[in-house]
Design a protein around this motif. Sequence first.
Motif, PDB file in Angstrom:
ATOM      1  N   LYS A  12     -41.850  53.336 -19.620  1.00  0.00           N
ATOM      2  CA  LYS A  12     -41.961  52.711 -18.302  1.00  0.00           C
ATOM      3  C   LYS A  12     -43.329  52.046 -18.210  1.00  0.00           C
ATOM      4  O   LYS A  12     -44.357  52.685 -18.420  1.00  0.00           O
ATOM      5  N   LEU A  13     -43.323  50.750 -17.909  1.00  0.00           N
ATOM      6  CA  LEU A  13     -44.547  49.965 -17.816  1.00  0.00           C
ATOM      7  C   LEU A  13     -44.790  49.565 -16.370  1.00  0.00           C
ATOM      8  O   LEU A  13     -43.870  49.095 -15.693  1.00  0.00           O
ATOM      9  N   LYS A  14     -46.029  49.739 -15.897  1.00  0.00           N
ATOM     10  CA  LYS A  14     -46.395  49.342 -14.538  1.00  0.00           C
ATOM     11  C   LYS A  14     -47.712  48.572 -14.587  1.00  0.00           C
ATOM     12  O   LYS A  14     -48.607  48.939 -15.346  1.00  0.00           O
ATOM     13  N   THR A  15     -47.808  47.531 -13.778  1.00  0.00           N
ATOM     14  CA  THR A  15     -49.045  46.759 -13.710  1.00  0.00           C
ATOM     15  C   THR A  15     -49.076  45.922 -12.434  1.00  0.00           C
ATOM     16  O   THR A  15     -48.048  45.715 -11.783  1.00  0.00           O
ATOM     17  N   TYR A  16     -50.277  45.463 -12.091  1.00  0.00           N
ATOM     18  CA  TYR A  16     -50.430  44.562 -10.946  1.00  0.00           C
ATOM     19  C   TYR A  16     -50.226  43.110 -11.355  1.00  0.00           C
ATOM     20  O   TYR A  16     -49.884  42.271 -10.534  1.00  0.00           O
ATOM     21  N   LEU A  20     -49.389  40.222 -17.793  1.00  0.00           N
ATOM     22  CA  LEU A  20     -49.705  41.331 -18.697  1.00  0.00           C
ATOM     23  C   LEU A  20     -48.458  42.149 -19.009  1.00  0.00           C
ATOM     24  O   LEU A  20     -48.275  42.608 -20.135  1.00  0.00           O
ATOM     25  N   LEU A  21     -47.608  42.321 -18.017  1.00  0.00           N
ATOM     26  CA  LEU A  21     -46.368  43.069 -18.210  1.00  0.00           C
ATOM     27  C   LEU A  21     -45.458  42.367 -19.210  1.00  0.00           C
ATOM     28  O   LEU A  21     -44.894  42.995 -20.106  1.00  0.00           O
ATOM     29  N   ARG A  22     -45.345  41.066 -19.070  1.00  0.00           N
ATOM     30  CA  ARG A  22     -44.500  40.282 -19.974  1.00  0.00           C
ATOM     31  C   ARG A  22     -45.032  40.332 -21.410  1.00  0.00           C
ATOM     32  O   ARG A  22     -44.264  40.510 -22.364  1.00  0.00           O
ATOM     33  N   ILE A  23     -46.343  40.214 -21.576  1.00  0.00           N
ATOM     34  CA  ILE A  23     -46.950  40.243 -22.905  1.00  0.00           C
ATOM     35  C   ILE A  23     -46.763  41.604 -23.560  1.00  0.00           C
ATOM     36  O   ILE A  23     -46.402  41.699 -24.743  1.00  0.00           O
ATOM     37  N   ILE A  45     -37.509  46.589 -12.815  1.00  0.00           N
ATOM     38  CA  ILE A  45     -37.394  47.475 -11.656  1.00  0.00           C
ATOM     39  C   ILE A  45     -37.943  46.696 -10.463  1.00  0.00           C
ATOM     40  O   ILE A  45     -38.910  45.940 -10.611  1.00  0.00           O
ATOM     41  N   PRO A  46     -37.342  46.839  -9.280  1.00  0.00           N
ATOM     42  CA  PRO A  46     -37.827  46.069  -8.124  1.00  0.00           C
ATOM     43  C   PRO A  46     -39.327  46.250  -7.877  1.00  0.00           C
ATOM     44  O   PRO A  46     -39.867  47.345  -8.027  1.00  0.00           O
ATOM     45  N   THR A  47     -39.978  45.162  -7.499  1.00  0.00           N
ATOM     46  CA  THR A  47     -41.411  45.162  -7.258  1.00  0.00           C
ATOM     47  C   THR A  47     -41.722  45.935  -5.989  1.00  0.00           C
ATOM     48  O   THR A  47     -41.102  45.732  -4.951  1.00  0.00           O
ATOM     49  N   LYS A  48     -42.706  46.838  -6.096  1.00  0.00           N
ATOM     50  CA  LYS A  48     -43.142  47.603  -4.926  1.00  0.00           C
ATOM     51  C   LYS A  48     -44.304  46.876  -4.269  1.00  0.00           C
ATOM     52  O   LYS A  48     -45.201  46.384  -4.946  1.00  0.00           O
ATOM     53  N   ARG A  49     -44.264  46.808  -2.946  1.00  0.00           N
ATOM     54  CA  ARG A  49     -45.316  46.141  -2.190  1.00  0.00           C
ATOM     55  C   ARG A  49     -46.034  47.155  -1.324  1.00  0.00           C
ATOM     56  O   ARG A  49     -45.396  47.921  -0.606  1.00  0.00           O
ATOM     57  N   SER A  74     -42.931  46.491 -12.470  1.00  0.00           N
ATOM     58  CA  SER A  74     -42.612  47.502 -13.475  1.00  0.00           C
ATOM     59  C   SER A  74     -41.339  47.135 -14.226  1.00  0.00           C
ATOM     60  O   SER A  74     -40.461  46.449 -13.704  1.00  0.00           O
ATOM     61  N   LYS A  75     -41.280  47.600 -15.467  1.00  0.00           N
ATOM     62  CA  LYS A  75     -40.105  47.398 -16.331  1.00  0.00           C
ATOM     63  C   LYS A  75     -39.841  48.670 -17.109  1.00  0.00           C
ATOM     64  O   LYS A  75     -40.727  49.500 -17.300  1.00  0.00           O
TER      65      LYS A  75
END
Length: 106
Positions: A12-16, A20-23, A45-49, A74-75
């Motif tokens: 599980k990947l998370k970032t702002y 960076l997430l795509r790379i 995964i749906p973006t959290k705001r 996140s993905k």
Amino acid sequence: MQINENNKIRIKLKTYDYNLLRISCKSIIETIQRTQAEIIGPIPIPTKRRIYCVLRSPHVDKDSREHFEIKIHSKLIDINEPSSQTIDALMKLNIPAGVDLEIKLQ
């Protein structure tokens, strides 16, 4: 550490920052494909705001406010039937700073 064929690895990947997430997803997928493991994903995964409301002046005007927003992208990547080569390759992988990485064995 022995790995059965029924096991799978969930990453599980998370970032702002979405770039960076795509790379990092691209580099993880390329690494896994080199080790001939079966991959499912990346699943978005749906973006959290998160929205923060701040008063502009601390004492006088309560009507004057500013809103700030942080988006967390996140993905999810699943690896079925991982081999020891797959795990070694994932441990040696360089992920950019700013990406939170969770690895679970299931």
